[in-house]
Structures are given as C-alpha cells and as structure tokens.
Design an enzyme around this catalytic site. Structure first.
Site, mmCIF file in Angstrom:
data_model
loop_
_atom_site.group_PDB
_atom_site.id
_atom_site.type_symbol
_atom_site.label_atom_id
_atom_site.label_comp_id
_atom_site.label_asym_id
_atom_site.label_seq_id
_atom_site.Cartn_x
_atom_site.Cartn_y
_atom_site.Cartn_z
ATOM 1 N N SER A 52 2.565 -0.968 2.345
ATOM 2 C CA SER A 52 1.169 -0.454 2.849
ATOM 3 C C SER A 52 1.157 0.378 3.941
ATOM 4 O O SER A 52 -0.058 0.970 4.335
ATOM 5 C CB SER A 52 0.215 -1.711 3.291
ATOM 6 N N GLU A 242 -8.708 -7.904 13.473
ATOM 7 C CA GLU A 242 -7.568 -7.577 14.321
ATOM 8 C C GLU A 242 -6.406 -7.381 13.513
ATOM 9 O O GLU A 242 -5.810 -8.559 13.140
ATOM 10 C CB GLU A 242 -7.510 -8.435 15.452
ATOM 11 N N HIS A 246 -1.147 -2.742 9.863
ATOM 12 C CA HIS A 246 -1.576 -1.767 9.349
ATOM 13 C C HIS A 246 -2.328 -0.543 10.224
ATOM 14 O O HIS A 246 -2.976 -0.944 11.245
ATOM 15 C CB HIS A 246 -2.588 -2.162 8.366
#
Length: 285
Positions: A52, A242, A246
């Site tokens: 990701s 938060e 990522h």
C-alpha cells in the site's frame, strides 16, 4: 613509344575520385545512422510491485469512502511517472495489503509476467505486510521466505528479459519520547539488501533515505508526508485520522523523488530515463 602522363585522362580520374568520395560519404552516413539508432531510447514499461505504500488508489472510490473530494492518500508509485521521460510507461501493479508471499499466491505476479517485454523494468518493494506474524497468509521470515521471494521475483523478471530493482521498505513515522525516529522494519531491511546483492540487481535503499529525511524533518514537519486529517475535514471521518504508515500526496511525491535520486546513483539502465528537470517535492529543511 610516347609515355602518357598521369593527367592525360582527366575525365576518368575525376570520375574515380568522385566515386571514392561518394563511397566514403555513404559509408559515413550508414555509420551515423547505426550510431543514432543505438543512442535512441526504446520505449519501456516500468512495473511496480509491492504494498500500500507504493500502490495505486482510485480517487473516486476514496471520495465515496471518506466523504470528500481529493482524499490525499497516495502510493509513491503513483508519482513515479513525473520523474521519467515519455519513453517509460509506469504500470503500478502494487496492491494494498499484500506481502511478498500473498502477492504471488493471489495471482498478482502472474498479471505482471503476462505483460513483461524484453527491456522492461520491475521495481520490487515489500516488507510492511511480511512483518504481520499473526497472519500466516502474509507473514514471512525475513532471512527465510521473505528474502527468497524477493530473489525469485528478480530472477523471474530477468528470465523474461526485464531489469529488476529491489527497494527497501519505506520508513514509518514513529518517534520515541526523545523525538528520535524509530526503525519499525528490523531485519526486513537487511534482508532486502541481501536479496539485491545475491540476485545481482540494483538496490534503492528507500528505508535509509526516508529514515534520514524524516529524522531531519522532525516530529511536527514530518506529519505532512503522512495522513494526518483534521476532524471534520472529511464527512466520514468526524474524528479525523492519524496514519503514520500511508503517504499523503506530499509524502508520495517526496518518496518518488528520493527513489529517483537513488536510481540516478545506481547502475540500473532505468536511470537513463530520468528527466533532467524533475519535480522538487521535498519540504525545505
């Protein structure tokens, strides 16, 4: 007997001289064309495989999911094309949530190999999800299956005529009480380095590059590179967000810039596709 002088047949001599000139000129042109053909860049595909932190995100899907336009989450592979010329087409096939193990097991690697052509490039970056020991479908031992998987990806890509590169996993934003950045990947970084060495492919040490950069930015300024969303900024995130793993748009661009810098210092032929004038994404220190 009368001796003929050298210039007694000027017409023949001039024609021979002209033919020699034409021959040398044609030979020169052929050599020039061969040289120019060798210098011309071929069109290549640049495949990104990973997790990701690298993957592509559908902006419309994120708008619906989080309740607002232009949600800032980006994978650094989404920004990579901004640093390469138009002869290199980036194909970001990294998938969120996958490890070096599950990426292959779920058939994503097959989708890459079906498209690879000779001369293409494959950038390999895993680690974040390989660390998840509670999930046997994703977990790998750093100096066991994890390293073996990276080497296999590189070797299989090269067997298809592509050039492989291995990148170490980017750093998470985690500071201790003394405001010192903490490494969260442990042996997976070292295993990635060893995999690149053993496979004989270039290494882009994104972990070191991002660790150094985040450390220099410090606790507050480094927030801009990750997903720090204020409460109410997006309708479906009333308490905000938060996320220190990522990347935001700024973060993805900064990591892509760091990758391009590392690439420029590497021996990978992909460096010849870097733009001379590249975006300046880093936050001023």
């Amino acid at each position: 007997m009368q001796i003929k002088k050298k210039n007694e047949y000027p017409g023949i001599y001039s024609r021979v001289t002209h033919l020699k000139f034409r021959f040398h000129f044609i030979h020169f042109c052929i050599l020039l064309l061969v040289f120019m053909a060798g210098c011309a860049q071929r069109e290549v595909q640049v495949f990104c495989i990973g997790d990701s932190t690298m993957s592509h995100y559908d902006l419309k899907e994120m708008e619906e999911r989080y309740g607002g336009a232009d949600f800032p989450r980006r994978g650094w592979g989404m920004l990579l094309s901004s640093f390469l010329n138009d002869k290199a087409t980036v194909k970001n096939l990294a998938v969120s949530g996958r490890s070096s193990k599950s990426f292959r097991a779920e058939g994503y690697w097959d989708k890459v190999t079906e498209q690879i052509r000779e001369g293409d490039f494959v950038i390999i970056q895993f680690g974040h999800n390989d660390e998840k020991s509670e999930d046997p479908k994703r977990y790998t031992e750093p100096f066991g299956t994890f390293k073996e998987n990276l080497i296999e990806y590189a070797k299989e890509a090269e067997a298809l005529g592509a050039h492989a590169l291995i990148a170490t996993p980017i750093a998470r934003r985690r500071f201790d009480e003394g405001s010192k950045l903490v490494d969260t990947h442990g042996d997976y970084v070292k295993a990635s380095r060893e995999a690149a060495h053993e496979a004989g492919v270039p290494l882009i040490d994104l972990n070191k590059l991002t660790m150094d950069y985040l450390s220099n930015l410090g606790v507050e300024d480094s927030k801009a590179l990750f997903l720090h969303i204020e409460p109410g900024e997006f309708e479906k995130l009333p308490e905000g967000m938060e996320d220190n793993t990522h990347l935001s748009k700024k973060g993805a661009c900064a990591v892509s810039e760091m990758f391009s810098e590392g690439l420029g210092q590497s021996k990978s032929p992909l460096k010849h596709y870097l733009l001379d004038q590249r975006p300046d994404c880093k936050i001023s220190l």
